[in-house]
Motif scaffolding. Structure first.
Motif, PDB file in Angstrom:
ATOM      1  N   ASP A   1      -5.004  13.856   9.020  1.00 16.72           N
ATOM      2  CA  ASP A   1      -3.798  14.275  10.170  1.00 16.72           C
ATOM      3  C   ASP A   1      -2.635  14.845   9.473  1.00 16.72           C
ATOM      4  O   ASP A   1      -2.253  15.974   9.807  1.00 16.72           O
ATOM      5  CB  ASP A   1      -3.467  13.076  10.842  1.00 16.72           C
TER       6      ASP A   1
ATOM      7  N   GLU B   1      -8.877  -0.471   6.298  1.00 18.80           N
ATOM      8  CA  GLU B   1      -7.607   0.075   5.602  1.00 18.80           C
ATOM      9  C   GLU B   1      -7.958   1.574   4.859  1.00 18.80           C
ATOM     10  O   GLU B   1      -7.250   2.447   5.226  1.00 18.80           O
ATOM     11  CB  GLU B   1      -7.286  -0.838   4.319  1.00 18.80           C
TER      12      GLU B   1
ATOM     13  N   HIS C   1     -13.067  -5.421   8.543  1.00 18.72           N
ATOM     14  CA  HIS C   1     -11.532  -5.504   8.456  1.00 18.72           C
ATOM     15  C   HIS C   1     -11.115  -4.475   6.989  1.00 18.72           C
ATOM     16  O   HIS C   1     -10.300  -3.750   7.101  1.00 18.72           O
ATOM     17  CB  HIS C   1     -11.310  -6.730   8.092  1.00 18.72           C
TER      18      HIS C   1
ATOM     19  N   SER D   1      -2.813  -4.327   9.460  1.00 17.64           N
ATOM     20  CA  SER D   1      -3.946  -3.645  10.065  1.00 17.64           C
ATOM     21  C   SER D   1      -4.762  -4.814  10.707  1.00 17.64           C
ATOM     22  O   SER D   1      -5.829  -4.400  11.286  1.00 17.64           O
ATOM     23  CB  SER D   1      -4.700  -3.067   8.865  1.00 17.64           C
ATOM     24  N   SER D   2      -4.511  -6.058  10.732  1.00 16.05           N
ATOM     25  CA  SER D   2      -5.161  -7.203  11.080  1.00 16.05           C
ATOM     26  C   SER D   2      -5.219  -7.108  12.687  1.00 16.05           C
ATOM     27  O   SER D   2      -3.926  -6.875  13.156  1.00 16.05           O
ATOM     28  CB  SER D   2      -4.887  -8.232  10.635  1.00 16.05           C
ATOM     29  N   GLU D   3      -6.351  -7.070  13.429  1.00 16.20           N
ATOM     30  CA  GLU D   3      -6.228  -7.503  14.759  1.00 16.20           C
ATOM     31  C   GLU D   3      -6.536  -8.764  14.980  1.00 16.20           C
ATOM     32  O   GLU D   3      -7.003  -9.167  16.206  1.00 16.20           O
ATOM     33  CB  GLU D   3      -7.184  -6.383  15.395  1.00 16.20           C
ATOM     34  N   ALA D   4      -6.915  -9.612  13.986  1.00 13.77           N
ATOM     35  CA  ALA D   4      -7.500 -10.915  14.231  1.00 13.77           C
ATOM     36  C   ALA D   4      -6.383 -11.818  15.043  1.00 13.77           C
ATOM     37  O   ALA D   4      -5.068 -11.756  14.789  1.00 13.77           O
ATOM     38  CB  ALA D   4      -7.645 -11.668  13.028  1.00 13.77           C
TER      39      ALA D   4
ATOM     40  N   LYS E   1      -1.391  -1.483  12.873  1.00 13.29           N
ATOM     41  CA  LYS E   1      -1.311  -0.092  12.030  1.00 13.29           C
ATOM     42  C   LYS E   1      -2.222   0.865  12.859  1.00 13.29           C
ATOM     43  O   LYS E   1      -3.370   0.485  13.032  1.00 13.29           O
ATOM     44  CB  LYS E   1      -1.408   0.178  10.617  1.00 13.29           C
ATOM     45  N   PRO E   2      -1.732   1.780  13.810  1.00 13.89           N
ATOM     46  CA  PRO E   2      -2.569   2.929  14.436  1.00 13.89           C
ATOM     47  C   PRO E   2      -3.685   3.454  13.136  1.00 13.89           C
ATOM     48  O   PRO E   2      -3.202   3.531  12.055  1.00 13.89           O
ATOM     49  CB  PRO E   2      -1.962   3.959  15.100  1.00 13.89           C
ATOM     50  N   VAL E   3      -4.918   3.881  13.579  1.00 11.30           N
ATOM     51  CA  VAL E   3      -5.542   4.487  12.590  1.00 11.30           C
ATOM     52  C   VAL E   3      -5.585   5.810  12.361  1.00 11.30           C
ATOM     53  O   VAL E   3      -6.124   6.371  11.351  1.00 11.30           O
ATOM     54  CB  VAL E   3      -7.088   4.192  13.167  1.00 11.30           C
ATOM     55  N   ASN E   4      -4.663   6.720  13.098  1.00 15.87           N
ATOM     56  CA  ASN E   4      -4.088   8.187  12.796  1.00 15.87           C
ATOM     57  C   ASN E   4      -2.875   8.358  12.651  1.00 15.87           C
ATOM     58  O   ASN E   4      -1.978   7.244  13.102  1.00 15.87           O
ATOM     59  CB  ASN E   4      -5.030   9.079  13.510  1.00 15.87           C
TER      60      ASN E   4
ATOM     61  N   ARG F   1      -8.280   3.921   7.471  1.00 14.87           N
ATOM     62  CA  ARG F   1      -7.154   4.428   8.174  1.00 14.87           C
ATOM     63  C   ARG F   1      -6.321   5.635   7.292  1.00 14.87           C
ATOM     64  O   ARG F   1      -5.652   6.451   7.605  1.00 14.87           O
ATOM     65  CB  ARG F   1      -6.200   3.238   8.262  1.00 14.87           C
ATOM     66  N   MET F   2      -6.226   5.135   5.801  1.00  9.50           N
ATOM     67  CA  MET F   2      -5.621   6.171   5.018  1.00  9.50           C
ATOM     68  C   MET F   2      -6.298   7.453   4.974  1.00  9.50           C
ATOM     69  O   MET F   2      -5.634   8.476   5.127  1.00  9.50           O
ATOM     70  CB  MET F   2      -5.992   5.635   3.452  1.00  9.50           C
TER      71      MET F   2
ATOM     72  N   LEU G   1       3.369   6.844   4.603  1.00  6.37           N
ATOM     73  CA  LEU G   1       3.320   7.291   5.969  1.00  6.37           C
ATOM     74  C   LEU G   1       4.571   6.830   6.732  1.00  6.37           C
ATOM     75  O   LEU G   1       4.930   7.610   7.579  1.00  6.37           O
ATOM     76  CB  LEU G   1       1.997   6.609   6.647  1.00  6.37           C
TER      77      LEU G   1
ATOM     78  N   GLY H   1       0.170   4.126   0.293  1.00  3.74           N
ATOM     79  CA  GLY H   1      -0.385   5.331   1.371  1.00  3.74           C
ATOM     80  C   GLY H   1       0.614   4.884   2.608  1.00  3.74           C
ATOM     81  O   GLY H   1       1.029   5.848   3.156  1.00  3.74           O
ATOM     82  N   ASP H   2       0.663   3.481   3.104  1.00  6.16           N
ATOM     83  CA  ASP H   2       1.287   3.178   4.013  1.00  6.16           C
ATOM     84  C   ASP H   2       2.821   3.391   3.932  1.00  6.16           C
ATOM     85  O   ASP H   2       3.553   3.743   4.911  1.00  6.16           O
ATOM     86  CB  ASP H   2       0.945   1.857   4.499  1.00  6.16           C
TER      87      ASP H   2
ATOM     88  N   SER I   1      -5.322   9.112   8.551  1.00  7.65           N
ATOM     89  CA  SER I   1      -4.063   9.406   8.634  1.00  7.65           C
ATOM     90  C   SER I   1      -3.499  10.418   7.777  1.00  7.65           C
ATOM     91  O   SER I   1      -2.919  11.577   8.171  1.00  7.65           O
ATOM     92  CB  SER I   1      -3.135   8.157   8.188  1.00  7.65           C
ATOM     93  N   TYR I   2      -4.158  10.533   6.399  1.00 10.32           N
ATOM     94  CA  TYR I   2      -3.583  11.575   5.444  1.00 10.32           C
ATOM     95  C   TYR I   2      -4.236  12.947   6.004  1.00 10.32           C
ATOM     96  O   TYR I   2      -3.822  13.960   5.704  1.00 10.32           O
ATOM     97  CB  TYR I   2      -3.881  11.333   4.151  1.00 10.32           C
TER      98      TYR I   2
ATOM     99  N   ASN J   1       0.875  -1.115  -0.192  1.00  8.98           N
ATOM    100  CA  ASN J   1      -0.043  -0.024   0.054  1.00  8.98           C
ATOM    101  C   ASN J   1       0.848   1.383  -0.012  1.00  8.98           C
ATOM    102  O   ASN J   1       1.586   1.850   1.113  1.00  8.98           O
ATOM    103  CB  ASN J   1      -0.896  -0.223   1.198  1.00  8.98           C
TER     104      ASN J   1
ATOM    105  N   TYR K   1     -16.974  -9.634   9.206  1.00  7.07           N
ATOM    106  CA  TYR K   1     -15.632  -9.574   9.687  1.00  7.07           C
ATOM    107  C   TYR K   1     -14.953  -8.788   8.561  1.00  7.07           C
ATOM    108  O   TYR K   1     -14.062  -7.812   8.597  1.00  7.07           O
ATOM    109  CB  TYR K   1     -15.073 -10.851   9.828  1.00  7.07           C
TER     110      TYR K   1
END
Lengths: 148, 777
Positions: B574, B564, B560, A100-103, A121-124, B567-568, A24, A20-21, B571-572, A18, B556
C-alpha cells in the motif's frame, strides 16, 4: 501540521520491536496534523529506562503518550504496562496498547492493567494511518492531558 | 287197698304198701287191671276208679292212645322196657316218672307191670344245674380274659374261647394237656426261659397261694410271640386240698409293644438330643435347670446334666443378656436371641410351656453355637465389600494395598503380599503388603528384592496354578531368603502378578480359606485388568486431548503469527503504491495489484483458520436458544449482501434449541451467505428458504437455495478445510462449511448436503431440541 495549544511539540514514545511497524508509525505520524517528537525503543527494558530517564535516556523528555506493543523481547508489553501503572511517577502517562493480537485475553489483561486504550494494528496501510491519526486526534488534541 | 285179680296176699301187701306207683296192664287192651294206692295218688284219682282205666287216659300228649297201647304190648313181647312218663298230677302240675315196664303172667293171664318212680324233684334239680352250667360256659366264653382251669395234677380241664384264641390251639387239644410251659415256650418278658417249677400253675400247686399279674411271654400255636399278664388262683375242695387252679390270661402284647416302642423312641430321642450339635435344656418356673443335654454343652465345657438343679440366675449372673431372655421367657414370652458366651456366639430360643390350666410348666430352650457361622458370614461379607473396594481401585498400587489388607482380614494370616509383573524387566515387584510382625521391618525401609527368573516364585507365577509352599525356608531359590516366611499360599493373578499369603510357621491352609482366597484372587485379577484398561483409556484420552490442544494451539499461533508478516506485506505494498504509484508503468501496476489481491486472500484464509480454531476456544455453554431470533439477527447482518444479490430469503418459525447461540448464528450466517453467493448467477434472483423439523431429541434445520447445486462427487469435500464448492471462482475462503461442521459436531449434531440435480442445494444440520423436561426445570 497544527501546533499544540502551547506551541510545544508532543512527545510520543513508541515501544515496538518490529522496524516495519516503527516505519509505518513514523509515516503515519508524518501524515498527521500534530507536531510531535517520536522516540522509539525496541524492548520493554529500554522503554522503562526511557520513561525513568535512566542511562543514556537521562536527557530525554517525559513522554505525553506511550504507544506500547505487547510482543517485545526482554520485557513484554504487559509487564511494562504493569510497571508503568504501578509507578506513581509514571502512571498518569496515557498508554495505548497497539498490537496485532485480537485475542480476548490480551484485551482483558491490558485493561485490567489499566491500559488507557487497546487497538489492533490494521492490516493495510490506509487503515494504519487512520488509526494513528485517530490516536493523535483523541489523545493529543481532544483529551486534557495531565500536567507534566 | 286197690283190688286186683287173683293175687296172693303177701305180694298184695307189698304191692299196696309200695311208695312207688305200680300199674298192672292188660297188654292186649292196654286196660289197667290193677294199681296200688301210690298209683292212685300219682294220678289223683280214687283207688276204686283206677281199675278199668286205659293207659291212654294218662299218657303224655306226645303219646296217642294207640302208641301207649303199643308201648304196653311191646313191653309184654320183649319182656322189659323203660320209658319216661310225664303225667298230670292231682294239682294239675306235671309229674315226671321213670317207668319200668315188665311183661309177666299173673293168674295165667298175660300182664304188664308198670313200676313208676316219681322223679319230678330230681328232674327239676338237674334242669337247674344244666342252666347254671350253660351260663358259666357262656360267661367263660364271653370273657375278654383267657381262662384255663387246671386240675390238681396240673392238666388242663377247661378253657374258654379267649384262651383258645390266645394260645392259638383248639380247645380239644388243650383239654387234658400237660406241661404248658414246654408246649408254649414260656419265658419272662425279657425272654429268659421259665423253668417248669416257676410256671404259675406249678407255683400255685406248690405254695397254695395266688399268683397275680405275672407278665410272661409265650409262643402261640402258630408261632407268634404273645405277652400275657397271668394270674393263677387255687380252688380248694371240701377237704382243704387244692382241687383246681384257675388261670386267667390277659393279652398285653399290644400294650407291651407300645411301651417297648415308646421306650425305644425315648431312647432314640435321648440319643439324638445328646448328639445334637446344640444345647437343649429345660428350666422350671423358678429358673432352675431341670434338664440339659446336647453335644453343644461340650463347647461350653459342660457335661450333660451338669447344670441340673442349678439356677440360671446363679450360673449366668454375669450375662445380663441371658438373664433378660430367661426373665422374659419365664413371663411366658417366646424369646429368640443371639448371645455371646465365653467368646462364642449362641443363638438361643426359649419356649415357655404351659399346662392345661394355663400355668407355666417349664421353659424349653435350645441354644445353637453360631460362632463359626457368624465368623464365616463376616468373612464373606468382608469379601463382598472387598470386591467393591477392589473394583473402585484405580491403580495397581491401590489394588495391592486393598487386596493385601482384605486377605489379612479374611484369613487372619499375618503376611500378605501382592507382586506385579513388569514385562520389560521380566520381574515381579512388590506393590502392596501387609505385615503384622513387629520384628520384620515395614517394606519401605527394607529393600524387598524383586522376583527374577530362576526364583521359585517366578516358576509358580509362570505356571499360573495356585501353589502351596510348605516351608519357604526349604525352597532352593527363594527371592527373599531372609523373609520371616514359612508356609505360603501363592495365587497367580494371570499375567498381572501374584498374591502370596504367608504364615510365620509351617501351617496348613484349609478348604474354606483356599476357596475364599481364590475368589479374592480372581476378583483382584479382574480389578487389575479393569485398572489396566482404564489406565490405557486414560492415556489414550490424555494423548487425544494433548493432540487436540496442540492442533488448536497450532491453528491459533499459525493464524496469529502469519498475520504479522502478512500485515507488513500488505501495508508496504500500500505504502509503495501511495508513495511511488505515480512512477510505475502499467505492467508494474498490474504486478502490484496481484500482490495486493494475494495478500487479501491470504488474510481471509487466516481469518478463516482463526474462526475455525475459535469454535473450541471461544465456545460457550449450551442454553435454551430462540433460533428464530438468532436467524433474524443473522439476516440483518447480511442485509447488504442479500440486497446486492437481489436475493429473497424466507424463513419459517424455528423451534427453540439447546445451543451456543453465538455459534448457531455463525452456522446460519455461513450457510445463508454461501447460499446467496452460490445461487447468484446474475440472472435469476437467488431464493433462499430456511426451515426446521422438530424431532424427538434433535431439531433438523435446512437452508435451501435455487442455485446450481453441488455435484455428488463434491458433496463430501465441501466440509473439508479450504475446499470450495461450485465451478466458478466465487468469493470465500473455503473455511465456512468446515467451521459449520465443527460447530454442529460440538453440539452433538450432524451436517450434510442434499442436492438433487436441477433443484439447487439444501444443507441440513441437527442441533439438540429443548425437551419438555428441561422446560419445567
Amino acid at each position: 501540521m497544527s501546533e499544540n495549544p502551547n506551541g510545544e511539540p508532543i512527545e510520543i514514545l513508541l515501544a515496538e520491536d518490529n522496524p516495519g511497524d516503527v516505519k509505518l508509525t513514523e509515516k503515519a505520524l508524518e501524515k498527521g496534523n500534530v507536531l510531535n517528537n517520536l522516540h522509539v525503543v525496541t524492548d520493554g527494558v529500554e522503554a522503562l529506562q526511557f520513561l525513568r530517564r535512566e542511562n543514556e535516556y537521562d536527557d530525554k523528555p517525559r513522554p505525553d503518550l506511550l504507544l506500547l506493543d505487547l510482543n517485545m523481547p526482554r520485557k513484554g508489553g504487559r509487564e511494562v504496562l504493569d510497571d508503568v501503572k504501578s509507578d506513581p511517577e509514571l502512571r498518569r502517562i496515557p498508554v495505548v496498547v497497539l498490537t496485532s493480537s485480537e485475542a480476548e485475553e490480551d484485551i482483558v489483561a491490558s485493561y485490567d492493567l489499566h491500559a488507557n486504550a487497546y487497538l489492533t494494528k490494521p492490516v493495510n496501510f490506509d487503515g494504519f494511518i487512520d488509526t494513528i491519526n485517530r490516536i493523535e486526534d483523541f489523545w493529543l488534541t481532544v483529551v486534557k492531558r495531565p500536567p507534566k | 287197698m286197690a283190688s286186683t285179680e287173683g293175687e296172693s296176699q303177701p305180694y298184695r301187701d307189698v304191692f299196696d304198701a309200695s311208695p312207688d306207683p305200680i300199674f298192672v296192664h292188660d297188654p292186649d287192651s292196654g286196660e289197667v287191671t290193677g294199681a296200688n294206692a301210690a298209683a292212685a295218688d300219682l294220678l289223683g284219682v280214687d283207688p276204686e276208679q283206677i281199675a278199668g282205666m286205659h293207659v291212654g287216659d294218662f299218657s303224655p300228649p306226645e303219646y296217642s292212645t294207640a302208641a301207649a297201647n303199643d308201648l304196653i304190648r311191646t313191653a309184654h313181647e320183649t319182656g322189659e322196657s323203660h320209658v319216661e312218663w310225664k303225667v298230670e298230677g292231682p294239682d294239675g302240675d306235671p309229674r315226671w316218672t321213670d317207668v319200668e315196664l315188665r311183661g309177666t303172667t299173673i293168674d295165667g293171664e298175660p300182664r304188664v307191670v308198670a313200676y313208676a318212680r316219681d322223679v319230678t324233684e330230681y328232674r327239676a334239680a338237674e334242669q337247674r344245674y344244666r342252666t347254671e352250667r350253660n351260663l358259666l360256659d357262656r360267661l367263660l366264653d364271653v370273657s375278654p380274659v383267657g381262662i384255663v382251669i387246671h386240675g390238681a395234677d396240673g392238666t388242663i380241664q377247661r378253657t374258654n374261647e379267649r384262651a383258645e384264641s390266645m394260645l392259638g390251639v383248639d380247645r380239644a387239644e388243650l383239654v387234658g394237656a400237660e406241661s404248658v410251659p414246654v408246649q408254649f415256650d414260656l419265658r419272662t418278658v425279657d425272654g429268659d426261659p421259665l423253668s417248669e417249677d416257676r410256671a404259675p400253675v406249678e407255683r400255685v400247686l406248690e405254695t397254695g397261694s395266688t399268683v397275680t399279674d405275672t407278665e410272661l411271654r409265650f409262643t402261640r400255636g402258630d408261632g407268634e410271640k404273645v405277652v400275657a399278664s397271668v394270674s393263677a388262683t387255687p380252688m380248694f375242695g371240701d377237704g382243704g386240698s387244692i382241687e383246681r387252679v384257675v388261670v386267667s390270661l390277659a393279652d398285653v402284647t399290644t400294650r407291651r409293644e407300645r411301651e417297648r416302642r415308646r421306650k425305644e423312641r425315648n431312647e432314640q430321642l435321648r440319643t439324638m438330643v445328646d448328639n445334637l450339635p446344640v444345647v437343649v435344656f429345660t428350666l422350671d418356673p423358678d429358673g432352675v435347670f431341670t434338664h440339659s443335654a446336647g453335644r453343644g454343652l461340650a463347647t461350653l465345657g459342660l457335661e450333660a446334666g451338669e447344670l441340673e438343679g442349678v439356677s440360671v440366675f446363679d450360673a449366668y449372673a454375669g450375662y445380663p443378656d441371658v438373664i433378660d431372655a430367661v426373665t422374659a421367657a419365664l413371663d411366658g414370652e417366646e424369646v429368640r436371641t443371639t448371645q455371646a458366651l465365653d467368646g462364642l456366639t449362641f443363638e438361643t430360643w426359649y419356649q415357655p410351656v404351659h399346662d392345661d390350666a394355663g400355668d407355666l410348666k417349664n421353659v424349653v430352650g435350645v441354644a445353637r453355637d453360631i460362632t463359626e457361622l457368624t465368623r464365616r458370614q463376616a468373612r464373606v461379607e468382608r469379601l463382598n465389600d472387598a470386591t467393591q473396594e477392589l473394583l473402585f481401585a484405580e491403580s495397581r498400587e491401590e489394588i495391592g494395598d486393598a487386596v493385601t489388607r482384605i486377605a489379612r482380614d479374611v484369613t487372619g494370616r499375618p503376611l500378605a503380599a501382592m507382586w506385579a509383573y513388569d514385562e520389560e524387566a521380566h520381574e515381579l515387584n512388590l506393590v502392596g503388603t501387609t505385615i503384622e510382625n513387629a520384628e520384620f521391618e515395614p517394606p519401605d525401609d527394607v529393600d524387598v528384592a524383586p522376583v527374577e527368573p530362576g526364583h521359585d516364585e517366578m516358576s509358580i507365577f509362570e505356571d499360573g496354578e495356585v501353589t502351596y509352599i510348605r516351608d519357604y525356608r526349604e525352597l532352593s531359590a527363594p527371592s527373599n531368603p531372609d523373609a520371616p516366611l514359612r508356609s505360603v499360599l501363592c495365587l497367580p493373578l494371570d499375567e498381572y502378578g501374584m498374591l502370596m499369603i504367608g504364615a510365620e510357621s509351617v501351617e496348613q491352609y484349609g478348604e474354606t480359606e483356599r476357596h475364599l482366597l481364590e475368589i479374592l484372587s480372581s476378583t483382584t485379577t479382574a480389578a487389575l485388568d479393569r485398572a489396566e484398561r482404564a489406565h490405557e483409556l486414560r492415556e489414550y484420552r490424555d494423548e487425544l486431548e494433548r493432540s487436540n490442544e496442540s492442533l488448536q494451539q497450532f491453528a491459533y499461533v499459525a493464524s496469529h503469527d502469519l498475520q504479522e508478516p502478512l500485515r507488513m506485506v500488505s501495508s508496504y505494498v500500500d505504502l509503495l503504491d501511495s508513495e511511488y504509484g505515480d512512477d510505475l508503468d502499467d505492467e508494474a501496476s498490474e504486478y502490484m495489484a496481484f500482490a495486493v489481491d494475494g495478500a487479501r486472500r491470504m488474510q481471509e484464509m487466516i481469518d478463516g483458520l482463526l474462526a475455525y480454531s475459535r469454535v473450541q476456544t471461544d465456545a460457550r455453554e449450551f442454553e435454551e436458544t430462540d433460533a428464530t431470533a438468532v436467524l433474524d439477527e443473522t439476516i440483518t447482518a447480511l442485509q447488504f449482501h442479500i440486497a446486492d444479490a437481489d436475493a429473497e430469503v424466507t424463513a419459517a418459525d424455528l423451534p427453540p434449541v439447546e445451543a451456543d447461540s453465538n455459534q448457531l448464528g455463525q452456522v446460519f450466517q455461513n450457510l445463508v451467505k454461501n447460499a446467496v453467493t452460490y445461487a447468484d448467477d446474475g440472472e435469476t434472483p437467488p431464493r433462499i428458504e430456511i426451515d426446521a423439523e422438530r424431532g424427538e431429541e434433535m431439531v433438523t434445520f435446512s437452508v435451501s437455495d435455487n442455485g446450481p447445486g453441488i455435484p455428488e462427487s463434491a458433496r463430501e469435500d465441501v466440509f473439508e478445510v479450504f475446499t470450495r464448492a461450485g465451478t466458478h471462482d466465487a468469493e470465500g475462503t473455503g473455511i465456512g462449511l468446515p467451521v459449520c461442521e465443527r460447530i454442529v459436531h460440538r453440539h452433538g449434531g450432524e451436517i450434510w448436503v442434499e442436492s438433487p440435480p436441477g433443484e439447487g442445494a439444501t444443507f441440513r444440520f441437527t442441533v439438540p431440541a429443548v425437551t419438555e423436561q428441561e422446560n419445567y426445570v
